[in-house]
Enzyme design. Sequence first.
Site, PDB file in Angstrom:
ATOM      1  N   ASP A   1       0.848  -1.199   0.000  1.00  0.00           N
ATOM      2  CA  ASP A   1       0.000   0.000   0.000  1.00  0.00           C
ATOM      3  C   ASP A   1       0.885   1.252   0.000  1.00  0.00           C
ATOM      4  OD1 ASP A   1      -2.431   1.383   0.282  1.00  0.00           O
ATOM      5  OD2 ASP A   1      -2.305   1.375   2.474  1.00  0.00           O
ATOM      6  N   HIS A   2       0.575   2.209  -0.873  1.00  0.00           N
ATOM      7  CA  HIS A   2       1.304   3.492  -0.919  1.00  0.00           C
ATOM      8  C   HIS A   2       2.826   3.325  -1.014  1.00  0.00           C
ATOM      9  CE1 HIS A   2      -2.211   6.071  -0.288  1.00  0.00           C
ATOM     10  NE2 HIS A   2      -2.610   5.225   0.644  1.00  0.00           N
TER      11      HIS A   2
ATOM     12  N   HIS B   1      -7.697  10.315   4.492  1.00  0.00           N
ATOM     13  CA  HIS B   1      -7.136   9.196   5.264  1.00  0.00           C
ATOM     14  C   HIS B   1      -7.251   9.421   6.775  1.00  0.00           C
ATOM     15  CE1 HIS B   1      -4.613   8.232   1.578  1.00  0.00           C
ATOM     16  NE2 HIS B   1      -4.949   7.022   1.977  1.00  0.00           N
TER      17      HIS B   1
ATOM     18  N   HIS C   1      -9.565   5.275  -1.433  1.00  0.00           N
ATOM     19  CA  HIS C   1      -8.718   5.298  -0.230  1.00  0.00           C
ATOM     20  C   HIS C   1      -9.436   6.046   0.885  1.00  0.00           C
ATOM     21  CE1 HIS C   1      -4.622   3.860  -1.536  1.00  0.00           C
ATOM     22  NE2 HIS C   1      -5.334   3.781  -2.652  1.00  0.00           N
ATOM     23  N   GLY C   2      -8.939   5.869   2.111  1.00  0.00           N
ATOM     24  CA  GLY C   2      -9.508   6.594   3.246  1.00  0.00           C
ATOM     25  C   GLY C   2     -10.950   6.207   3.512  1.00  0.00           C
TER      26      GLY C   2
ATOM     27  N   ASN D   1     -10.121   0.715   0.236  1.00  0.00           N
ATOM     28  CA  ASN D   1      -9.099   0.613   1.293  1.00  0.00           C
ATOM     29  C   ASN D   1      -9.629   1.062   2.652  1.00  0.00           C
ATOM     30  OD1 ASN D   1      -7.525   0.124  -0.943  1.00  0.00           O
ATOM     31  ND2 ASN D   1      -5.865   1.485  -0.310  1.00  0.00           N
TER      32      ASN D   1
ATOM     33  N   THR E   1      -8.055   2.550   9.273  1.00  0.00           N
ATOM     34  CA  THR E   1      -8.277   3.069  10.629  1.00  0.00           C
ATOM     35  C   THR E   1      -9.381   2.311  11.374  1.00  0.00           C
ATOM     36  OG1 THR E   1      -7.522   5.181   9.805  1.00  0.00           O
ATOM     37  CG2 THR E   1      -8.673   5.216  11.912  1.00  0.00           C
TER      38      THR E   1
HETATM   39  O1  G3H Z   1      -4.339   3.043   1.897  1.00  0.00           O
HETATM   40  C1  G3H Z   1      -4.988   2.845   2.941  1.00  0.00           C
HETATM   41  C2  G3H Z   1      -6.280   3.447   3.154  1.00  0.00           C
HETATM   42  O2  G3H Z   1      -6.526   4.455   2.270  1.00  0.00           O
HETATM   43  C3  G3H Z   1      -6.830   3.455   4.525  1.00  0.00           C
HETATM   44  O3  G3H Z   1      -7.475   4.666   4.905  1.00  0.00           O
HETATM   45  O4  G3H Z   1      -7.223   4.383   7.356  1.00  0.00           O
HETATM   46  O5  G3H Z   1      -8.637   6.186   6.408  1.00  0.00           O
HETATM   47  O6  G3H Z   1      -9.367   3.822   6.260  1.00  0.00           O
HETATM   48  P1  G3H Z   1      -8.239   4.755   6.295  1.00  0.00           P
HETATM   49 ZN    ZN Z   2      -4.572   5.129   1.228  1.00  0.00          ZN
END
Ligand code: G3H
Ligand code: ZN
Length: 288
Positions: free
Chosen positions: A81-82, A176, A204-205, A226, A229
């Site tokens: 990831d990233h 995120h 994402h996020g 994704n 959190t």
């Molecule tokens: O790449 C990982 C995600 O974009 C996780 O985002 O922690 O806000 O759910 P999040």
């Molecule tokens: Zn992300």
Amino acid sequence: MLVKLNDVLQGTIAGGYAVPAFNVFGYEDAKSIIDAAEEMNAPVIIATNKVAISHMPIEILGPLLVGIAERANVPVVVHLDHGKDYETVAQAIRNGYSSVMYDGSSLPFEENVATTKEIVKLAHAFDIPIEAEIGSVGYSDPSLGISGQLTDPSEAKEFAERTGVDALAVAVGTVHRMENQSAEIQYDRIEEIQSLVKVPLVMHGSTGLPDEDLRRIAGMQFGKVNIGTAIRMSFGKTLRNEFNAKPQAFDRIELFEKPMQAVKREAIHKMKLLNLDKFKTERYQLIN
Ligand code: G3H
Ligand code: ZN
């Protein structure tokens, strides 16, 4: 079974579901998520970010996650990831990851295209699917200094076509690391992107998305969603309760039991919102 990203993305758009990519940091969360996928009889993506690979070297984490994935009786993708540069992506591929993301979203457009193209070449030479990002999904913590930039639909089209990525992360309103589900996404922008871009999209996020938005995007062009959190919160908050409830306990296996159950429950909840009950595993085969 370990499978590649494209194997799990292929049916998502026609099937009206999306596959979650849950961020994991070690054995306990990875195992709980795979238990959730097995209970749902559905595919899943376990993803490791910069924090995870700086805590545990990728040479150890990669084979650990691949080992867990191979023992699962549902399709599991092990995803970087990233990934921030060529070397990190190369290391992930060397260590068995079956999918990678290169994130050049902080670069100017032309530089992002050029760097992504190079890394796509590397990943495809090893037959590994690759995701990249256009626009930029920001971070809720202002101390990180990473502000977002919504994706321009015509840039998304050009970026996808020029780079040849397998999946495209777009910024449409999520942020995120939100700890509540109050993100507001721009459906008009998503519709426009969908009309121009052919590859599956990645959100994402997604912890910040309300339940009804998760349901709605699962029926759109998003193949990968994704979530990090929400999983970290369910593990960490349950662990804190365990410490408080059992002040004499010191055995980690005992203390981790309920947090692992909480992660599994949270993963199942998100998978149901993403319509994964519709999925049929029989279509998938082992890599090699
Ligand atoms: O790449 C990982 C995600 O974009 C996780 O985002 O922690 O806000 O759910 P999040
Ligand atoms: Zn992300």
